[in-house]
Scaffold this motif. Structure first.
Motif, PDB file in Angstrom:
ATOM      1  N   UNK A 152      -6.323  -0.314  -3.440  1.00 38.72           N
ATOM      2  CA  UNK A 152      -6.660   0.540  -2.295  1.00 38.72           C
ATOM      3  C   UNK A 152      -5.703   1.729  -2.208  1.00 38.72           C
ATOM      4  N   UNK A 153      -4.426   1.451  -2.416  1.00 38.22           N
ATOM      5  CA  UNK A 153      -3.426   2.526  -2.364  1.00 38.22           C
ATOM      6  C   UNK A 153      -3.712   3.584  -3.419  1.00 38.22           C
ATOM      7  N   UNK A 187      -7.518  13.790   5.022  1.00 38.12           N
ATOM      8  CA  UNK A 187      -7.096  12.615   5.798  1.00 38.12           C
ATOM      9  C   UNK A 187      -7.819  11.389   5.223  1.00 38.12           C
ATOM     10  N   UNK A 188      -7.055  10.451   4.708  1.00 38.66           N
ATOM     11  CA  UNK A 188      -7.668   9.275   4.072  1.00 38.66           C
ATOM     12  C   UNK A 188      -7.086   8.005   4.695  1.00 38.66           C
ATOM     13  N   UNK A 189      -7.975   7.117   5.106  1.00 42.97           N
ATOM     14  CA  UNK A 189      -7.545   5.861   5.725  1.00 42.97           C
ATOM     15  C   UNK A 189      -7.485   4.715   4.718  1.00 42.97           C
ATOM     16  N   UNK A 190      -6.640   3.756   5.027  1.00 38.28           N
ATOM     17  CA  UNK A 190      -6.651   2.480   4.295  1.00 38.28           C
ATOM     18  C   UNK A 190      -6.756   1.394   5.365  1.00 38.28           C
ATOM     19  N   UNK A 191      -7.899   0.692   5.408  1.00 37.01           N
ATOM     20  CA  UNK A 191      -8.114  -0.277   6.494  1.00 37.01           C
ATOM     21  C   UNK A 191      -7.143  -1.441   6.425  1.00 37.01           C
ATOM     22  N   UNK A 192      -6.468  -1.653   7.520  1.00 39.33           N
ATOM     23  CA  UNK A 192      -5.465  -2.715   7.623  1.00 39.33           C
ATOM     24  C   UNK A 192      -5.817  -3.595   8.797  1.00 39.33           C
ATOM     25  N   UNK A 193      -6.224  -4.800   8.583  1.00 37.70           N
ATOM     26  CA  UNK A 193      -6.387  -5.723   9.704  1.00 37.70           C
ATOM     27  C   UNK A 193      -6.489  -7.154   9.204  1.00 37.70           C
ATOM     28  N   UNK A 235       0.841  -1.203   0.000  1.00 41.49           N
ATOM     29  CA  UNK A 235       0.000   0.000   0.000  1.00 41.49           C
ATOM     30  C   UNK A 235       0.879   1.258   0.000  1.00 41.49           C
ATOM     31  N   UNK A 236       1.906   1.245   0.843  1.00 38.77           N
ATOM     32  CA  UNK A 236       2.816   2.413   0.887  1.00 38.77           C
ATOM     33  C   UNK A 236       3.367   2.669  -0.514  1.00 38.77           C
ATOM     34  N   UNK A 237       3.830   1.593  -1.112  1.00 38.60           N
ATOM     35  CA  UNK A 237       4.447   1.691  -2.447  1.00 38.60           C
ATOM     36  C   UNK A 237       3.468   2.296  -3.456  1.00 38.60           C
ATOM     37  N   UNK A 238       2.263   1.797  -3.444  1.00 38.37           N
ATOM     38  CA  UNK A 238       1.303   2.242  -4.445  1.00 38.37           C
ATOM     39  C   UNK A 238       0.857   3.686  -4.193  1.00 38.37           C
ATOM     40  N   UNK A 239       0.776   4.069  -2.939  1.00 39.52           N
ATOM     41  CA  UNK A 239       0.418   5.464  -2.636  1.00 39.52           C
ATOM     42  C   UNK A 239       1.510   6.390  -3.203  1.00 39.52           C
ATOM     43  N   UNK A 240       2.758   6.027  -2.943  1.00 44.01           N
ATOM     44  CA  UNK A 240       3.875   6.861  -3.414  1.00 44.01           C
ATOM     45  C   UNK A 240       3.879   6.939  -4.940  1.00 44.01           C
ATOM     46  N   UNK A 241       3.738   5.794  -5.580  1.00 42.35           N
ATOM     47  CA  UNK A 241       3.771   5.766  -7.051  1.00 42.35           C
ATOM     48  C   UNK A 241       2.637   6.629  -7.630  1.00 42.35           C
ATOM     49  N   UNK A 242       1.451   6.485  -7.052  1.00 42.11           N
ATOM     50  CA  UNK A 242       0.302   7.237  -7.578  1.00 42.11           C
ATOM     51  C   UNK A 242       0.461   8.731  -7.314  1.00 42.11           C
ATOM     52  N   UNK A 243       0.976   9.072  -6.130  1.00 39.17           N
ATOM     53  CA  UNK A 243       1.210  10.489  -5.830  1.00 39.17           C
ATOM     54  C   UNK A 243       2.169  11.087  -6.857  1.00 39.17           C
ATOM     55  N   UNK A 244       3.196  10.328  -7.181  1.00 40.36           N
ATOM     56  CA  UNK A 244       4.168  10.845  -8.166  1.00 40.36           C
ATOM     57  C   UNK A 244       3.511  11.015  -9.534  1.00 40.36           C
TER      58      UNK A 244
END
Ligand SMILES: Nc1ncnc2c1ncn2[C@@H]1O[C@H](COP(=O)(O)OP(=O)(O)OP(=O)(O)O)[C@@H](O)[C@H]1O
Ligand SMILES: O=P(O)(O)OC[C@H]1O[C@](O)(CO)[C@@H](O)[C@@H]1O
Ligand SMILES: [Mg+2]
Length: 603
Positions: A544-545, A367-373, A263-272
């Motif tokens: 999700x990311x 502020x956007x959440x990504x549910x992790x559980x 998820x971290x990876x995809x958020x960063x890639x999409x932000x870029x």
């Protein structure tokens, strides 16, 4: 008359055995919430009612207790904290009194739905009562639902915020499809690949014809189907932040979960892709906002390129941490405009308060959440990321337990799996492995001892099969253990070890009855979450990311992303975290699990 699953409620070795179709109506209990006491209504007490609706032998007196937590299962239909108030005074049959009962179990709800001529439903959150005699109740319910699930937006506070055309562009990436499609070519006007703000996804897709249908989630006594639409996720044509000016931050909180790095990876890639230049990671959860020793981590596609190949979180996780004021102070100091929060119920509760505090301070922050559980205990969603991987890993432990048990003389394997308040991992792992004889989950109470207890059943299995495998969720059977009031840094109750307890009691029991057993206990707790996401979770995390970033740029805040009925959606945070999602013991999935294990009721 509909009948439920075929249930063995006992064994032929001395105690009662009932192998017949038992209606849902046999599973009745009421929980007195105010007194925090569970009590059972004996089948016999109900027999005058049941006899008219259930063909029974009179030998099945087993009752499955359910409790308030089952409300998780009906929440989809009626919304969080929307409890059923069955007004007993309306019933022709005054068998039951409810002193301050807030909730009735799903099963008892069905029962009373039948007994009572009129049923009153109360939305506790808004303290409004639905009057089903109102011919417009359905329309009003839908309008209320639409309001509840509307997404908080930056323009709620900054009315003059002007959108700009999105910098996320899909144009020209697809070749012409056909002459019939968008005039033959994806032009600016007719095709752009964006999701329209008015697109919606249907939340509930089953039209239950009867309250007694397995797993029925009904709003009114007639189980009328009510349309419930939620917002579709995806890139919007207009965005509310200038990518070249914003600073985005990502934080991962709570326990570990497979897929955090994806998820971290995809958020960063999409932000870029949007054009964001300033992206940082906050180290070790919310703690990273206040601990001066911890510095934020600059993130870029280069940094995150391969992080999904390993488990854990690149940023680290933690429980507990600073106050909301400290977090928002820190957001202000750091100049963060977009905050992506990856975590479970607790983390999302925090994210929502951060969102509210930002509004209060008039900060233009999304502020956007990504549910992790891995526990899969977030409301409304098909599943949360990491769950699938955890189930897959859990199966490996079960397989080992099976091999050990199967190869030993009178072998019994016990596997304890995560699941603080819900048994999804245990149930799915049991179903997937096909090697489990007894699956114990927090939602279904059980007795260890006594004629209907787990130990007696294990004796039966040893005698008939020669071995057995038990899978127990960590939150199961907590009533059998001594309570400590200990909590972790986030305030979560520290549970007693049910796995060890079962192992000890099992050894004692078999010694007492002079039956030799070889018990092997496997606790793969952290092994099922400290691993890389599997393919299915990898895809889920990726989508999700991406959607988290699209949601933030679209100007939404205080929202989270999820998958509902295989479609991706945005949901307001409060709607998904008002309580932990629980497994419904009346659901088809749990019935399938019971069919697979062949276990009886242990009460
Ligand atoms: N009600 C709340 N309001 C604000 N912050 C909260 C709340 N509950 C928990 N938090 C914060 O959220 C963070 C994570 O909470 P918690 O440890 O309960 O994990 P979680 O997000 O529920 O994930 P997990 O599924 O692993 O338990 C902690 O830093 C905690 O302080
Ligand atoms: O030991 P930790 O890190 O607090 O995490 C354990 C908890 O995490 C959870 O999986 C939730 O993420 C619970 O089921 C479990 O009790
Ligand atoms: Mg939690």
């Amino acid at each position: 008359m509909e009948h439920g699953r075929q249930v063995k409620t006992g064994k032929p070795d001395g105690h009662h055995f009932c192998s017949k179709f038992v209606s849902d109506w046999t599973f009745v209990s009421v929980r007195t919430v105010a007194l925090e006491k569970q009590f059972y209504i004996a089948y016999l007490l109900l027999s005058p009612i049941l006899q008219s609706s259930v063909p029974h032998t009179g030998r099945c007196s087993s009752i499955v207790r359910t409790d308030r937590r089952l409300m998780g299962s009906i929440s989809h239909a009626i919304g969080p904290k929307l409890g059923f108030h069955h007004q007993v005074s309306h019933c022709s049959n005054g068998l039951f009194g409810f002193n301050g009962d807030k909730f009735l179990s799903l099963s008892s709800r069905k029962l009373f739905g039948r007994i009572c001529a009129s049923v009153d439903v109360r939305d506790e959150r808004k303290n409004t009562t639905i009057d089903f005699s109102d011919p417009d109740w359905k329309m009003k319910y839908q309008a209320d639902f639409e309001k509840r699930f509307s997404l908080p937006h930056i323009t709620d506070v900054f009315g003059d915020a002007l959108p700009i055309p999105s910098t996320f562009c899909l144009k020209m990436r697809s070749p012409p499809v056909s002459d019939a499609f968008a005039g033959g070519y994806p032009s600016d006007e007719e095709w752009h690949g964006y999701v329209n703000n008015n697109d919606r996804v249907l939340l509930k897709v089953i039209n239950y014809s009867s309250r007694s249908s397995a797993g029925a989630e009904c709003i009114d006594p007639n189980c009328t189907w009510v349309e419930q639409w939620v917002h579709r996720a995806g890139p919007r044509e207009k965005i509310y932040f200038k990518p070249e000016e914003v600073k985005a931050a990502i934080v991962t909180c709570g326990g570990l979960c497979p897929g955090l790095n994806d998820v971290i990876r995809q958020i960063v890639i999409t932000l870029e892709i949007y054009g964001v230049k300033k992206i940082v990671g906050i180290p070790f959860g919310y703690r990273g906002f206040s601990d001066k020793e911890l510095t934020e981590m600059p993130l870029s596609r280069k940094v995150v390129q391969n992080i999904h190949l390993s488990g854990g979180s690149l940023l680290g996780v933690s429980r507990g941490g600073p106050t909301i004021d400290e977090i928002v102070d820190s957001l202000q100091e750091r100049g963060i405009d977009l905050l992506f929060v990856l975590g479970g119920n607790g983390t999302h509760a925090g994210a929502n308060v951060i969102h509210n505090e930002c509004r209060k301070r008039r900060l233009k922050v999304a502020v956007v959440g990504v549910p992790k559980t891995i526990d899969n205990d977030i409301l409304l969603m098909d599943k949360t990321f990491g769950f699938d991987t955890a189930v897959e890993e859990a199966q490996r432990a079960i397989n080992s337990a099976y091999i050990e048990a199967h190869s030993a003389y009178h072998g019994v394997g016990i596997v304890k799996l995560m699941g603080r308040s819900s048994g999804f991992i245990a149930m799915q792992a049991a179903l997937a492995s096909g090697q489990i004889d007894v699956c114990l989950i927090p939602e279904v109470p059980f007795q260890l001892h006594g004629p209907h207890g787990v130990l007696r059943h294990l004796k039966y299995l040893i005698e008939t099969k020669g071995s057995a495998v038990v899978c127990v969720a960590e939150g199961a059977g907590q009533n059998l253990l001594q309570k400590t009031n200990a909590t972790d840094a986030s305030g979560n109750i520290i549970l007693g070890d049910i796995g060890v307890y079962i192992q000890q009691e099992m050894k004692k029991y078999f010694k007492e009855i002079s039956v030799p057993v070889d018990v092997k206990y496997i606790d793969p707790t952290y092994m099922i979450r400290a691993c890389r996401a599997n393919a299915s979770d990898g895809i889920l995390c990726t989508v999700l990311g991406q959607n988290a970033v699209h949601g933030a740029f679209a100007g939404y805040s205080g929202i989270t992303v999820g998958i509902c009925n295989t479609h991706y959606v945005y949901l307001p945070i409060p709607e998904v975290i008002s309580y932990a999602r629980m497994l419904d013991p009346n659901s088809r999935m749990w019935h399938r699990c019971l069919t697979s294990t062949g276990q009886p009721d242990f009460m």
